[in-house]
Design an enzyme around this catalytic site. Structure first.
Site, short mmCIF file in Angstrom:
data_model
loop_
_atom_site.label_atom_id
_atom_site.label_comp_id
_atom_site.label_asym_id
_atom_site.label_seq_id
_atom_site.Cartn_x
_atom_site.Cartn_y
_atom_site.Cartn_z
N HIS A 122 23.38 34.51 41.71
CA HIS A 122 22.66 34.84 42.95
C HIS A 122 22.87 33.69 43.94
O HIS A 122 23.90 33.60 44.60
CB HIS A 122 21.19 35.08 42.59
CG HIS A 122 20.34 35.68 43.67
ND1 HIS A 122 20.82 36.10 44.87
CD2 HIS A 122 19.00 35.93 43.71
CE1 HIS A 122 19.85 36.58 45.61
NE2 HIS A 122 18.72 36.49 44.94
N HIS A 178 33.33 40.97 47.02
CA HIS A 178 31.88 41.18 47.07
C HIS A 178 31.51 42.49 46.39
O HIS A 178 32.24 43.47 46.50
CB HIS A 178 31.39 41.19 48.52
CG HIS A 178 29.91 40.96 48.63
ND1 HIS A 178 29.00 41.97 48.50
CD2 HIS A 178 29.20 39.82 48.82
CE1 HIS A 178 27.78 41.46 48.62
NE2 HIS A 178 27.87 40.17 48.80
N ASP A 183 29.83 33.00 50.76
CA ASP A 183 29.66 31.81 49.92
C ASP A 183 30.84 30.86 50.05
O ASP A 183 30.70 29.65 49.93
CB ASP A 183 29.47 32.22 48.45
CG ASP A 183 28.14 32.89 48.27
OD1 ASP A 183 27.12 32.26 48.57
OD2 ASP A 183 28.10 34.06 47.88
N1 CMC Z 1 39.67 36.89 42.35
C1 CMC Z 1 40.70 37.64 41.87
N2 CMC Z 1 40.64 38.97 41.68
C2 CMC Z 1 39.49 39.58 41.99
C3 CMC Z 1 38.39 38.88 42.48
C4 CMC Z 1 38.51 37.48 42.68
N3 CMC Z 1 37.49 36.77 43.17
N4 CMC Z 1 37.37 39.74 42.70
C5 CMC Z 1 37.81 40.94 42.34
N5 CMC Z 1 39.10 40.86 41.91
C6 CMC Z 1 39.95 41.98 41.52
C7 CMC Z 1 39.50 42.59 40.20
O1 CMC Z 1 40.16 41.96 39.11
C8 CMC Z 1 39.93 44.03 40.38
O2 CMC Z 1 41.32 44.09 40.19
P1 CMC Z 1 42.00 45.47 39.62
O3 CMC Z 1 41.64 46.55 40.61
O4 CMC Z 1 43.45 45.16 39.56
O5 CMC Z 1 41.37 45.68 38.27
C9 CMC Z 1 39.66 44.30 41.87
O6 CMC Z 1 39.76 43.00 42.50
C10 CMC Z 1 38.28 44.91 42.13
O7 CMC Z 1 37.30 44.02 41.67
P2 CMC Z 1 35.94 44.43 40.94
O8 CMC Z 1 35.77 43.54 39.76
O9 CMC Z 1 35.86 45.91 40.74
O10 CMC Z 1 34.88 44.06 42.03
P3 CMC Z 1 33.34 43.94 41.74
O11 CMC Z 1 32.63 44.63 42.84
O12 CMC Z 1 33.00 44.36 40.36
O13 CMC Z 1 33.08 42.38 41.82
C11 CMC Z 1 32.50 40.27 42.64
C12 CMC Z 1 32.65 41.74 42.97
C13 CMC Z 1 31.83 39.55 43.81
C14 CMC Z 1 31.62 40.08 41.39
C15 CMC Z 1 33.90 39.70 42.38
O14 CMC Z 1 34.70 39.91 43.52
C16 CMC Z 1 33.86 38.22 42.02
O15 CMC Z 1 33.62 37.88 40.87
N6 CMC Z 1 34.08 37.31 43.03
C17 CMC Z 1 34.04 35.90 42.78
C18 CMC Z 1 32.61 35.39 42.70
C19 CMC Z 1 31.91 35.31 44.05
O16 CMC Z 1 32.44 34.82 45.04
N7 CMC Z 1 30.65 35.77 44.08
C20 CMC Z 1 29.83 35.73 45.28
C21 CMC Z 1 29.77 37.07 45.92
S1 CMC Z 1 28.73 37.06 47.40
C22 CMC Z 1 27.14 36.88 46.78
C23 CMC Z 1 26.07 37.27 47.76
O17 CMC Z 1 26.24 38.12 48.63
O18 CMC Z 1 24.95 36.72 47.64
#
Ligand code: CMC
Length: 426
Positions: A263, A304, A362
């Site tokens: 978070h 995100h 972030d």
């Molecule tokens: N680096 C590399 N690849 C990524 C990343 C990343 N940061 N994020 C997503 N992907 C890839 C993922 O592997 C998937 O690839 P494929 O379609 O080939 O399988 C594709 O992009 C779609 O990703 P997803 O996992 O379905 O996306 P999600 O909605 O489940 O995850 C997330 C979103 C924020 C958890 C993820 O992007 C992540 O872990 N980012 C890094 C951590 C981060 O910066 N978090 C802060 C978010 S903002 C918080 C707030 O608003 O308070």
């Protein structure tokens, strides 16, 4: 629009009303389903609206974030954090005299009593600032407890003013404690963001000297974090508040929830990643790891869960980040050089473009705070400071309307009833 849905339970048809949202998805009202002898199951609330709210609206697919109907980019460009606090609390933007009275109300309440400062004596220099902030927010209840009547709107307003006014002072005290310096009192001639920076970086006995670029960027960080509808910490504030505890206790619970890396801790993770990459020459290797499906590594600060097109807060934060980096001569900082290069790569390479993996808020708030010289352990504290008006507005919204104590049910998968066996017979 769909008015109702029908489900069939063991051959019996049950109608559930559909409640209409002013924006976004409508919701199925499942409150009556318990009469049919069933609960609904939704761990993590992925498909469940936990409350009604008039405060904030998010449309993740289209990159929209509205506070009381106003778009975040317009607020960040044109308003100040004080105006946003007033807007969140009161539902409308203030006129000039309302804003000046509100600002005075906040300034008057910023100082903390001398005896309250001793709360920090119980902590060592190495204590995490978030533990001090959690304790100090809960401690504020002791100053207000006798007079607080949560059913009275005037008392609720006073609690909101106290919390918004005192959180920069408490946050700066936690910072000063962690670096072993004397506390600095707030100065009512300064803006909210200037005051916070002065209390953090000023020295006792010296005149305030805060850069306007840094205070503008800090004010923007506060605005961009001010609310994000029913996220984990806000939901925690509502849940704790539903027990009718005092608002300081409810907000302390929300602050503790914000502390987690999933978070409020994400911008700290961005900096940890930059440290791990260590040198510009390693960037290609880490980008390759991020693209490799066999490797769990992800680029922190990219992508995100809700915003699938773009994060409107990141777009606004980007310009502040660049202004701060320039003023602070950050081109000399190796970590920030890595950050700038990563940003370029993410905007140019197909992997990131195809998946809409742009830098999120972030990423930009992490590098902005780092360029300002703020240690990573303070990042979540600053998020706490920014989120305060959102938390207290949601608490007030809940208390002002009829509400029930939050008491989720469970899908029980444990043992059936069985007899106790004495220890000698086990
Ligand atoms: N680096 C590399 N690849 C990524 C990343 C990343 N940061 N994020 C997503 N992907 C890839 C993922 O592997 C998937 O690839 P494929 O379609 O080939 O399988 C594709 O992009 C779609 O990703 P997803 O996992 O379905 O996306 P999600 O909605 O489940 O995850 C997330 C979103 C924020 C958890 C993820 O992007 C992540 O872990 N980012 C890094 C951590 C981060 O910066 N978090 C802060 C978010 S903002 C918080 C707030 O608003 O308070």
């Amino acid at each position: 629009m769909v008015q109702k849905v029908e489900i069939v339970i063991d051959g019996k048809s049950v109608e559930l009303p559909v409640l209409e949202a002013s924006e976004g998805l409508n919701v199925i009202d499942v409150r009556g389903i318990i009469k049919e002898g069933l609960f609904t199951f939704d761990p993590g609330f992925l498909s469940t609206a936990s409350c009604e709210s008039n405060v904030t609206y998010i449309d993740g697919d289209n990159g929209i974030l509205l506070y009381r109907g106003y778009a975040i980019d317009q607020l960040a460009e044109g308003s100040s954090h004080m105006e946003v606090c007033y807007l969140l609390l009161n539902g409308e933007l203030p006129d000039e005299s309302q804003l000046s009275q509100f600002t005075k109300d906040i300034n008057d309440r910023m100082p903390v009593d001398e005896h309250f400062q001793h709360i920090f004596d119980g902590f060592t220099k190495n204590s995490h600032p978030m533990s001090m902030v959690c304790a100090a927010i809960a401690g504020l209840a002791s100053l207000q407890h006798d007079s607080l009547d949560i059913s009275d709107p005037a008392y609720r307003k006073e609690a909101a003013l106290q919390l918004i006014a005192k959180i920069p002072t408490i946050a700066a005290m936690a910072y000063k404690k962690s670096i072993g310096e004397e506390f600095i009192a707030p100065d009512s001639s300064l803006t909210y963001a200037e005051n916070f920076l002065h209390m953090c970086f000023g020295k006792k006995g010296e005149q305030p000297n805060v850069s306007s670029t840094l205070s503008a960027a800090m004010d923007r960080i506060f605005i961009l974090h001010a609310d994000h509808e029913q996220n984990a910490s806000t939901s925690t504030v509502r849940m704790a508040g539903s027990t009718e505890c005092n608002p300081f206790a409810a907000i302390a619970a929300g602050t503790a929830a914000l502390w987690g890396p999933s978070h409020g801790g994400a911008n700290e993770a961005v900096l940890d990643m930059l440290v791990e990459i260590g040198d510009e020459s390693n960037i290609e290797e880490y980008v390759a790891k991020a693209k490799d499906k066999e490797d769990p590594f992800k680029l922190m600060g990219f992508g995100h869960r809700v915003y699938k097109n773009f994060d409107p807060r990141a777009t606004v934060m980007q310009s502040s980040a660049h202004a701060v980096l320039e003023e602070q001569g950050a081109s000399e900082d190796p970590l920030l050089k890595i950050a700038q290069k990563l940003e370029t790569i993410a905007r140019e390479q197909d992997y990131f473009i195809d998946r809409n993996l742009y830098p999120n808020i972030d990423f930009y708030s992490g590098i902005t705070l780092k360029a300002m010289g703020i240690p990573t352990t303070m990042f979540t504290v600053i998020f706490t400071l920014g989120r305060m008006p959102g938390w207290i507005t949601h608490w007030d919204e809940m208390i002002a309307a009829p509400f029930k104590i939050a008491r989720p049910r469970q899908l029980y998968l444990g043992e059936h009833k069985r007899d106790y066996v004495s220890i000698d017979n086990r």
